[in-house]
Enzyme design. Structure first.
Site, PDB file in Angstrom:
ATOM      1  N   LYS A 123      -2.504   3.177  -8.961  1.00  0.00           N
ATOM      2  CA  LYS A 123      -2.245   4.224  -9.962  1.00  0.00           C
ATOM      3  C   LYS A 123      -2.487   3.745 -11.390  1.00  0.00           C
ATOM      4  O   LYS A 123      -2.287   4.499 -12.338  1.00  0.00           O
ATOM      5  CB  LYS A 123      -0.809   4.756  -9.807  1.00  0.00           C
ATOM      6  CG  LYS A 123      -0.600   5.531  -8.505  1.00  0.00           C
ATOM      7  CD  LYS A 123       0.856   5.945  -8.323  1.00  0.00           C
ATOM      8  CE  LYS A 123       1.152   6.398  -6.911  1.00  0.00           C
ATOM      9  NZ  LYS A 123       0.536   7.681  -6.531  1.00  0.00           N
ATOM     10  N   LYS A 204      -9.232   4.663   3.892  1.00  0.00           N
ATOM     11  CA  LYS A 204      -8.160   5.624   3.679  1.00  0.00           C
ATOM     12  C   LYS A 204      -8.708   7.016   3.396  1.00  0.00           C
ATOM     13  O   LYS A 204      -9.627   7.169   2.591  1.00  0.00           O
ATOM     14  CB  LYS A 204      -7.303   5.151   2.506  1.00  0.00           C
ATOM     15  CG  LYS A 204      -5.879   5.664   2.560  1.00  0.00           C
ATOM     16  CD  LYS A 204      -5.076   5.047   1.426  1.00  0.00           C
ATOM     17  CE  LYS A 204      -4.080   6.043   0.901  1.00  0.00           C
ATOM     18  NZ  LYS A 204      -2.740   5.955   1.271  1.00  0.00           N
ATOM     19  N   LYS A 207      -6.736  12.439  -1.045  1.00  0.00           N
ATOM     20  CA  LYS A 207      -7.132  13.469  -1.976  1.00  0.00           C
ATOM     21  C   LYS A 207      -7.881  12.861  -3.162  1.00  0.00           C
ATOM     22  O   LYS A 207      -8.938  13.352  -3.573  1.00  0.00           O
ATOM     23  CB  LYS A 207      -5.870  14.176  -2.461  1.00  0.00           C
ATOM     24  CG  LYS A 207      -6.147  15.344  -3.331  1.00  0.00           C
ATOM     25  CD  LYS A 207      -4.866  16.021  -3.732  1.00  0.00           C
ATOM     26  CE  LYS A 207      -5.138  16.720  -5.043  1.00  0.00           C
ATOM     27  NZ  LYS A 207      -4.218  17.766  -5.342  1.00  0.00           N
TER      28      LYS A 207
END
Ligand code: TRP
Length: 341
Positions: A123, A204, A207
């Site tokens: 992030k 993975k 989104k």
């Protein structure tokens, strides 16, 4: 009296977007199976408080995703008559338990959580990790223990949260000399089956990587996505021998195709040469369409009446509050912060 105590499940998802087929094979499928076995009291939680720990400045996203996740749950067969579907932020006891547990956890222990570490990197928080995000494993321990859940069906990445929860349970029961909280175990998909790569072959499906097939995708979208999938870059001409290992189309077929003999036959043909990518993609498309059509149709039915869906969440949260408040009372009694009783 010998009490035949039911097992208890608590699990959940952060509402940060729609759920995809990775969530389905990673845990939704297991939850529905366990729910239908009749052996569990099942609580399924939409973890909006946890989602806000790294989305505080975009609450609209969480608000919007909440109903999307609820629709996804109902679509895959989480049945409000068998499972309690609840909304984390509507259960105040969870926040109070989190505060009590935080005192039993060290900052250095939280710093060692590999899943949180990976997320912090991914992030790109840098030096600005929100404190709420940093401590979310403790809030997750509150979620699990509030319902005295012994079984937590989740993906493998959640194991560190379960380990943290077990530590908190042991410490709590030990420090306050009580046997109130229950140590949970994870319930994971069979090895190798719970993880589905993205359409682009990335390990993975997510989104943010834009490589997912959503449970709500329509027929055309699914077909386009399948046709765009990563296969074997060395398989240039139909007659070339192809590779099955690491070939995303075959990975999906292994997971979703009902006829394993047929998949074995296609693999042999592909490796030998003479089987084109378009053919295997068409087959995969058929398989996925068959799997996802009933889910999508059920989703569309529920989506026609959002008020009814919010009502399911409200009733589930009311029921959950009763259980969580009971645990909170026991915890307060154990600590001795029950001055006015
Ligand atoms: N951390 C989970 C996720 O990212 C969501 C979650 C919150 C959860 N609380 C939980 C899962 C308690 C299981 C049990 O999807």
């Amino acid at each position: 009296m010998v009490e035949n105590k039911k097992h208890v499940i608590l699990t959940g998802d952060r509402p940060t977007g729609q759920l995809h087929i990775g969530h389905y094979v990673g845990s939704l499928e297991n939850r529905v199976k366990l729910q239908n076995s009749g052996n569990y009291d099942t609580y399924v939680m939409i973890a909006d408080t946890q989602a806000l720990t790294d989305n505080a400045r975009d609450p609209e996203k969480i608000r919007h995703s909440l109903i999307q996740v609820a629709l996804d749950y109902l679509a895959v067969g989480i049945d409000p008559n068998k499972s309690t579907i609840l909304v984390q932020s509507q259960i105040p006891a969870l926040s109070e338990l989190t505060m009590d547990y935080l005192n039993l956890v060290t900052v250095s222990r939280l710093n060692r959580n590999p899943t949180v570490k990976a997320e912090i990197k991914q992030k790109k928080f840098g030096e600005s990790v929100p404190a709420g995000f940093f401590i979310y494993p403790v809030s997750q321990a509150a979620d699990i223990t509030a319902f005295k859940a012994d079984t937590v069906p989740v993906g493998e990445d959640q194991e560190p949260m379960l380990e943290q929860t077990r530590e908190i349970v042991r410490t709590f029961n030990n420090v306050y000399d009580q046997d109130i909280l229950v140590e949970p175990q994870g319930y994971f998909p069979p090895k190798g089956e719970g993880r589905i790569p993205g359409l682009d072959g990335n390990a993975k499906m997510s989104k943010s990587l834009g490589n997912a097939i959503y449970l709500a995708d329509d027929e055309d979208t699914i077909q386009k996505k399948v046709m765009s999938m990563y296969t074997d870059p060395t398989h240039i001409h139909v007659e070339d021998p192809g590779h099955v290992e690491g070939n995303t189309v075959f990975t999906y077929l292994d997971i979703f195709a009902p006829d394993k003999d047929q998949v074995a036959e296609l693999k042999a043909q592909y490796e030998h040469g003479g089987l084109g990518d378009v053919k295997i993609k068409r087959y995969l498309n058929d398989v996925l369409q068959a799997k996802l059509a009933p889910i999508r149709e059920r989703r569309e039915q529920y989506a026609k009446d959002e008020a009814a869906v919010y009502d399911i969440l409200k009733r589930g949260s009311e029921k959950a509050n009763v259980v969580a408040n009971q645990t909170l009372q026991e915890v307060r009694d154990a600590i001795g912060i029950n001055y006015f009783n």
